[in-house]
Design a protein around this motif. Structure first.
Motif, mmCIF file in Angstrom:
data_model
loop_
_atom_site.group_PDB
_atom_site.id
_atom_site.type_symbol
_atom_site.label_atom_id
_atom_site.label_comp_id
_atom_site.label_asym_id
_atom_site.label_seq_id
_atom_site.Cartn_x
_atom_site.Cartn_y
_atom_site.Cartn_z
ATOM 1 N N SER A 108 0.835 -1.208 0.000
ATOM 2 C CA SER A 108 0.000 0.000 0.000
ATOM 3 C C SER A 108 0.865 1.252 0.000
ATOM 4 O O SER A 108 1.995 1.255 0.488
ATOM 5 N N VAL A 109 0.318 2.330 -0.567
ATOM 6 C CA VAL A 109 1.016 3.609 -0.681
ATOM 7 C C VAL A 109 0.301 4.628 0.207
ATOM 8 O O VAL A 109 -0.928 4.703 0.210
ATOM 9 N N TRP A 110 1.095 5.399 0.963
ATOM 10 C CA TRP A 110 0.539 6.346 1.933
ATOM 11 C C TRP A 110 1.226 7.697 1.823
ATOM 12 O O TRP A 110 2.411 7.782 1.518
ATOM 13 N N HIS A 111 0.463 8.744 2.102
ATOM 14 C CA HIS A 111 1.030 10.087 2.267
ATOM 15 C C HIS A 111 1.305 10.309 3.742
ATOM 16 O O HIS A 111 0.423 10.124 4.585
ATOM 17 N N ARG A 112 2.531 10.677 4.062
ATOM 18 C CA ARG A 112 2.929 10.915 5.446
ATOM 19 C C ARG A 112 2.576 12.344 5.851
ATOM 20 O O ARG A 112 3.070 13.303 5.264
ATOM 21 N N ASP A 113 1.706 12.467 6.853
ATOM 22 C CA ASP A 113 1.324 13.774 7.380
ATOM 23 C C ASP A 113 1.787 13.853 8.830
ATOM 24 O O ASP A 113 1.357 13.063 9.664
ATOM 25 N N THR A 114 2.649 14.795 9.127
ATOM 26 C CA THR A 114 3.238 14.894 10.463
ATOM 27 C C THR A 114 2.204 15.242 11.524
ATOM 28 O O THR A 114 2.288 14.797 12.670
ATOM 29 N N PHE A 115 1.189 16.018 11.148
ATOM 30 C CA PHE A 115 0.266 16.554 12.148
ATOM 31 C C PHE A 115 -1.117 15.900 12.111
ATOM 32 O O PHE A 115 -1.920 16.095 13.015
ATOM 33 N N LYS A 116 -1.409 15.139 11.084
ATOM 34 C CA LYS A 116 -2.722 14.504 10.971
ATOM 35 C C LYS A 116 -2.529 13.017 10.717
ATOM 36 O O LYS A 116 -1.431 12.500 10.766
ATOM 37 N N ARG A 117 -3.637 12.335 10.447
ATOM 38 C CA ARG A 117 -3.538 10.916 10.117
ATOM 39 C C ARG A 117 -2.962 10.761 8.716
ATOM 40 O O ARG A 117 -3.247 11.549 7.816
ATOM 41 N N ASN A 118 -2.134 9.750 8.515
ATOM 42 C CA ASN A 118 -1.592 9.483 7.188
ATOM 43 C C ASN A 118 -2.712 9.118 6.235
ATOM 44 O O ASN A 118 -3.693 8.485 6.621
ATOM 45 N N SER A 119 -2.576 9.516 4.980
ATOM 46 C CA SER A 119 -3.643 9.333 3.993
ATOM 47 C C SER A 119 -3.310 8.192 3.033
ATOM 48 O O SER A 119 -2.200 8.117 2.494
ATOM 49 N N PHE A 120 -4.281 7.351 2.797
ATOM 50 C CA PHE A 120 -4.145 6.190 1.916
ATOM 51 C C PHE A 120 -4.184 6.637 0.455
ATOM 52 O O PHE A 120 -5.075 7.372 0.025
ATOM 53 N N LEU A 121 -3.214 6.165 -0.341
ATOM 54 C CA LEU A 121 -3.121 6.542 -1.757
ATOM 55 C C LEU A 121 -3.387 5.386 -2.708
ATOM 56 O O LEU A 121 -3.446 5.593 -3.920
ATOM 57 N N GLY A 122 -3.539 4.160 -2.176
ATOM 58 C CA GLY A 122 -3.831 3.021 -3.044
ATOM 59 C C GLY A 122 -3.070 1.781 -2.606
ATOM 60 O O GLY A 122 -2.134 1.856 -1.815
ATOM 61 N N GLU A 123 -3.464 0.630 -3.152
ATOM 62 C CA GLU A 123 -2.820 -0.615 -2.757
ATOM 63 C C GLU A 123 -2.883 -1.652 -3.876
ATOM 64 O O GLU A 123 -3.650 -1.532 -4.835
ATOM 65 N N VAL A 124 -2.052 -2.680 -3.721
ATOM 66 C CA VAL A 124 -2.051 -3.863 -4.593
ATOM 67 C C VAL A 124 -1.981 -5.073 -3.669
ATOM 68 O O VAL A 124 -1.280 -5.038 -2.653
ATOM 69 N N GLU A 125 -2.684 -6.130 -4.027
ATOM 70 C CA GLU A 125 -2.625 -7.344 -3.206
ATOM 71 C C GLU A 125 -2.379 -8.554 -4.103
ATOM 72 O O GLU A 125 -3.065 -8.739 -5.111
ATOM 73 N N LEU A 126 -1.387 -9.369 -3.726
ATOM 74 C CA LEU A 126 -1.043 -10.572 -4.480
ATOM 75 C C LEU A 126 -1.332 -11.808 -3.640
ATOM 76 O O LEU A 126 -0.955 -11.869 -2.460
ATOM 77 N N ASP A 127 -1.979 -12.785 -4.231
ATOM 78 C CA ASP A 127 -2.247 -14.052 -3.562
ATOM 79 C C ASP A 127 -1.028 -14.950 -3.760
ATOM 80 O O ASP A 127 -0.778 -15.446 -4.861
ATOM 81 N N LEU A 128 -0.258 -15.176 -2.700
ATOM 82 C CA LEU A 128 0.991 -15.940 -2.820
ATOM 83 C C LEU A 128 0.743 -17.446 -2.902
ATOM 84 O O LEU A 128 1.650 -18.200 -3.239
#
Length: 325
Positions: A108-128
């Protein structure tokens, strides 16, 4: 007394930003090291957390599911002020290949925010489980389109098994005890049924109990570990004293089931048994979130003192309350 610190395996903001762009990474299993390597190369065309300046401070997190505990989490450094970050980082997992084949890889990809909650930018999931480890092309870098959040829904829907237990409220202490007129809550953990098998048949499970809002180690009790079965019988009773009648409205029993493997404990599922009001002693808390079945068991216990009330309840994902030192 009330602890507001709660650890969520889904911590962050999932709704503020649109999901766009893609991520380039590769996966490989190194047999000689018994390690999974996730080579995170770069992302492109991510959503902008700072809309005015059209930029984000992105970083990557990886998890092996269904273990979303601390040992299953890896992450890259943050790359600031860009929508096209380059990482070239290898995230390593020490894991047996046969166990790996029971997992899913969540990137998953996240935006790091020092003062607030980090924001989700998207994800990929692989079935191993279905991954072709012998295919050389699968070891090469690939671009994957980022998708909206799906893991929490999938994990909630997973069958996590059930717990058979009984509760009893004893309003007054046993005769002869020179104590104030406070009662006891007795928790009889009988057995669990159909627990998820994270490592094939090598399950080694135990149950922890905490009476929230008290998150101190003093409040924590646990059963012995029972191995080599998905339906362990514990037959273990825990007793908590000092319960005034008004405390029954404010407190909540947190029962969590864990698989002990080497030096780590992996969360399998849990229960929160209380009135589910969302508040405790006047403070809003995340953990007062009992399901209707859990509330029904607590109500029956409160209304039937000195009587064992039995139920079999489905285990679920929880926001785990941190244990105070």
């Amino acid at each position: 007394m009330v602890s507001g610190s709660v650890m969520s395996v889904y911590s962050g903001d999932f709704g503020n930003l649109e999901v766009k762009g893609s991520i380039q990474f590769a996966v490989d299993y190194v047999d000689s090291l018994k390690e999974l390597h996730v080579f995170v190369a770069q992302c492109k065309d991510l959503a902008a957390a700072d809309i005015k300046k059209q930029r984000s401070d992105p970083y990557i997190k990886t998890y092996l599911l269904p273990d979303k505990g601390k040992m299953g989490k890896k992450k890259t450094p943050v790359v600031k002020k860009t929508l096209n970050p380059v990482y070239n980082e290898i995230l390593r997992y020490k894991i047996e290949k046969q166990i790996l084949k029971t997992q899913k890889l969540n990137v998953s990809v996240w935006h790091r925010d020092t003062f607030k909650r980090n924001s989700f930018l998207g994800e990929v999931e692989l079935d191993l489980e279905t991954w072709d480890w012998d295919n050389k092309q699968n070891k090469q870098l690939k671009w994957y389109p980022l998708k909206r959040k799906t893991a929490p829904v999938a994990l909630e829907a997973e069958k996590r098994g059930e717990m058979k237990l009984a509760l009893q409220y004893v309003p007054e202490p046993a005769p002869g005890k020179k104590l104030p007129t406070t009662g006891e809550v007795h928790i009889w953990v009988k057995e669990c049924l159909d627990l998820p098998l994270l490592r094939g048949s090598h399950l080694n499970s135990f149950v922890k109990c905490t009476i929230l809002p008290d998150t101190s180690r003093k409040s924590r009790q646990k059963t012995r570990a029972v191995g080599k079965t998905a339906s362990p019988v514990f037959n273990h009773t825990m007793v908590y004293d000092g319960f005034r009648p008004e405390d029954l409205t404010e407190a909540c029993i947190e029962l969590t089931v864990w698989d002990h493997y080497k030096l780590t404990n992996q969360f399998l599922g849990g229960l929160r048994i209380g009135f589910g009001t969302g508040k405790s002693y006047g403070t809003e808390v995340d953990w007062m979130d009992s399901t209707p079945e859990e509330v029904a068991l607590w109500e029956k216990m409160v209304n039937s003192p000195n009587t064992w009330i039995e139920a079999t309840l489905p285990l679920r994902m929880l926001l785990i309350a941190k244990i105070s030192k």
